[in-house]
Design a protein around this motif. Sequence first.
Motif, PDB file in Angstrom:
ATOM      1  N   MET A   1      11.596 -30.288  22.879  1.00  0.00           N
ATOM      2  CA  MET A   1      12.177 -29.087  22.303  1.00  0.00           C
ATOM      3  C   MET A   1      11.911 -29.014  20.800  1.00  0.00           C
ATOM      4  N   ASN A   2      11.950 -30.135  20.082  1.00  0.00           N
ATOM      5  CA  ASN A   2      11.703 -30.132  18.648  1.00  0.00           C
ATOM      6  C   ASN A   2      10.289 -29.688  18.322  1.00  0.00           C
ATOM      7  N   PHE A   3       9.341 -30.020  19.209  1.00  0.00           N
ATOM      8  CA  PHE A   3       7.945 -29.639  19.005  1.00  0.00           C
ATOM      9  C   PHE A   3       7.816 -28.124  18.961  1.00  0.00           C
ATOM     10  N   TRP A   4       8.419 -27.429  19.902  1.00  0.00           N
ATOM     11  CA  TRP A   4       8.329 -25.976  19.950  1.00  0.00           C
ATOM     12  C   TRP A   4       9.108 -25.320  18.826  1.00  0.00           C
ATOM     13  N   MET A   5      10.168 -25.967  18.383  1.00  0.00           N
ATOM     14  CA  MET A   5      10.904 -25.439  17.231  1.00  0.00           C
ATOM     15  C   MET A   5      10.036 -25.526  15.980  1.00  0.00           C
ATOM     16  N   ALA A   6       9.314 -26.613  15.825  1.00  0.00           N
ATOM     17  CA  ALA A   6       8.425 -26.764  14.677  1.00  0.00           C
ATOM     18  C   ALA A   6       7.325 -25.707  14.704  1.00  0.00           C
ATOM     19  N   ILE A   7       6.775 -25.446  15.878  1.00  0.00           N
ATOM     20  CA  ILE A   7       5.757 -24.403  15.997  1.00  0.00           C
ATOM     21  C   ILE A   7       6.349 -23.044  15.651  1.00  0.00           C
ATOM     22  N   GLY A   8       7.550 -22.764  16.141  1.00  0.00           N
ATOM     23  CA  GLY A   8       8.212 -21.495  15.843  1.00  0.00           C
ATOM     24  C   GLY A   8       8.491 -21.319  14.363  1.00  0.00           C
ATOM     25  N   VAL A   9       8.982 -22.364  13.722  1.00  0.00           N
ATOM     26  CA  VAL A   9       9.256 -22.297  12.282  1.00  0.00           C
ATOM     27  C   VAL A   9       7.956 -22.092  11.508  1.00  0.00           C
ATOM     28  N   THR A  10       6.887 -22.742  11.932  1.00  0.00           N
ATOM     29  CA  THR A  10       5.599 -22.575  11.271  1.00  0.00           C
ATOM     30  C   THR A  10       5.085 -21.153  11.417  1.00  0.00           C
ATOM     31  N   VAL A  11       5.217 -20.588  12.603  1.00  0.00           N
ATOM     32  CA  VAL A  11       4.778 -19.209  12.839  1.00  0.00           C
ATOM     33  C   VAL A  11       5.567 -18.245  11.965  1.00  0.00           C
ATOM     34  N   VAL A  12       6.874 -18.398  11.941  1.00  0.00           N
ATOM     35  CA  VAL A  12       7.713 -17.507  11.121  1.00  0.00           C
ATOM     36  C   VAL A  12       7.388 -17.685   9.641  1.00  0.00           C
ATOM     37  N   GLY A  13       7.180 -18.923   9.208  1.00  0.00           N
ATOM     38  CA  GLY A  13       6.836 -19.176   7.803  1.00  0.00           C
ATOM     39  C   GLY A  13       5.510 -18.553   7.416  1.00  0.00           C
ATOM     40  N   CYS A  14       4.502 -18.691   8.264  1.00  0.00           N
ATOM     41  CA  CYS A  14       3.190 -18.092   7.979  1.00  0.00           C
ATOM     42  C   CYS A  14       3.291 -16.572   7.918  1.00  0.00           C
ATOM     43  N   TYR A  15       4.023 -15.998   8.838  1.00  0.00           N
ATOM     44  CA  TYR A  15       4.192 -14.542   8.836  1.00  0.00           C
ATOM     45  C   TYR A  15       4.935 -14.098   7.577  1.00  0.00           C
ATOM     46  N   ALA A  16       5.946 -14.844   7.166  1.00  0.00           N
ATOM     47  CA  ALA A  16       6.708 -14.484   5.965  1.00  0.00           C
ATOM     48  C   ALA A  16       5.833 -14.555   4.718  1.00  0.00           C
ATOM     49  N   VAL A  17       5.001 -15.576   4.615  1.00  0.00           N
ATOM     50  CA  VAL A  17       4.109 -15.686   3.457  1.00  0.00           C
ATOM     51  C   VAL A  17       3.134 -14.515   3.430  1.00  0.00           C
ATOM     52  N   LYS A  18       2.588 -14.166   4.578  1.00  0.00           N
ATOM     53  CA  LYS A  18       1.665 -13.027   4.663  1.00  0.00           C
ATOM     54  C   LYS A  18       2.382 -11.736   4.272  1.00  0.00           C
ATOM     55  N   LEU A  19       3.597 -11.546   4.753  1.00  0.00           N
ATOM     56  CA  LEU A  19       4.362 -10.342   4.447  1.00  0.00           C
ATOM     57  C   LEU A  19       4.702 -10.268   2.959  1.00  0.00           C
ATOM     58  N   ILE A  20       5.098 -11.383   2.384  1.00  0.00           N
ATOM     59  CA  ILE A  20       5.408 -11.401   0.948  1.00  0.00           C
ATOM     60  C   ILE A  20       4.170 -11.055   0.131  1.00  0.00           C
ATOM     61  N   GLY A  21       3.012 -11.576   0.558  1.00  0.00           N
ATOM     62  CA  GLY A  21       1.771 -11.246  -0.136  1.00  0.00           C
ATOM     63  C   GLY A  21       1.442  -9.770  -0.081  1.00  0.00           C
ATOM     64  N   LEU A  22       1.763  -9.112   1.020  1.00  0.00           N
ATOM     65  CA  LEU A  22       1.499  -7.683   1.143  1.00  0.00           C
ATOM     66  C   LEU A  22       2.504  -6.835   0.365  1.00  0.00           C
ATOM     67  N   LEU A  23       3.692  -7.376   0.122  1.00  0.00           N
ATOM     68  CA  LEU A  23       4.734  -6.622  -0.577  1.00  0.00           C
ATOM     69  C   LEU A  23       4.645  -6.726  -2.099  1.00  0.00           C
ATOM     70  N   VAL A  24       3.790  -7.597  -2.610  1.00  0.00           N
ATOM     71  CA  VAL A  24       3.641  -7.739  -4.066  1.00  0.00           C
ATOM     72  C   VAL A  24       2.964  -6.480  -4.605  1.00  0.00           C
ATOM     73  N   PRO A  25       3.543  -5.863  -5.638  1.00  0.00           N
ATOM     74  CA  PRO A  25       2.932  -4.645  -6.188  1.00  0.00           C
ATOM     75  C   PRO A  25       1.549  -4.930  -6.779  1.00  0.00           C
ATOM     76  N   ALA A  26       0.662  -3.955  -6.679  1.00  0.00           N
ATOM     77  CA  ALA A  26      -0.707  -4.124  -7.175  1.00  0.00           C
ATOM     78  C   ALA A  26      -0.728  -4.359  -8.682  1.00  0.00           C
ATOM     79  N   GLY A  27       0.211  -3.755  -9.399  1.00  0.00           N
ATOM     80  CA  GLY A  27       0.259  -3.934 -10.845  1.00  0.00           C
ATOM     81  C   GLY A  27       0.512  -5.378 -11.251  1.00  0.00           C
ATOM     82  N   ALA A  28       1.278  -6.098 -10.445  1.00  0.00           N
ATOM     83  CA  ALA A  28       1.556  -7.503 -10.758  1.00  0.00           C
ATOM     84  C   ALA A  28       0.315  -8.366 -10.575  1.00  0.00           C
TER      85      ALA A  28
END
Length: 102
Positions: A1-28
């Motif tokens: 069960m811990n293995f799949w939790m680690a995969i899930g956390v990694t997936v959510v983390g990668c998606y969050a980093v990608k989303l944060i990168g898209l939300l940064v204003p172009a001026g910055a």
Amino acid sequence: MNFWMAIGVTVVGCYAVKLIGLLVPAGALERPVVQRLSALLPVALLAALTAQQTFADGRVLVLDAKAAGVAAAAVALVLRAPFLVVVGAAVVVTAGVRALAG
């Protein structure tokens, strides 16, 4: 069960980093400091990874054939050798030191 939790956390983390990168204003991203840092960051990360893989074995500092190969590559770079010559020098020196060391 811990293995799949680690995969899930990694997936959510990668998606969050990608989303944060898209939300940064172009001026910055157009600021000179940000552009300079974004140009230097990959080089610094690659240098840190190379140093860790070359000189570390767990928590112990190691000077072995890999260090000799990196030193040979550094010398070839200082002499402004072409890239393939740099890689070739590193390979030959690493293989030679490993052959001599047993």
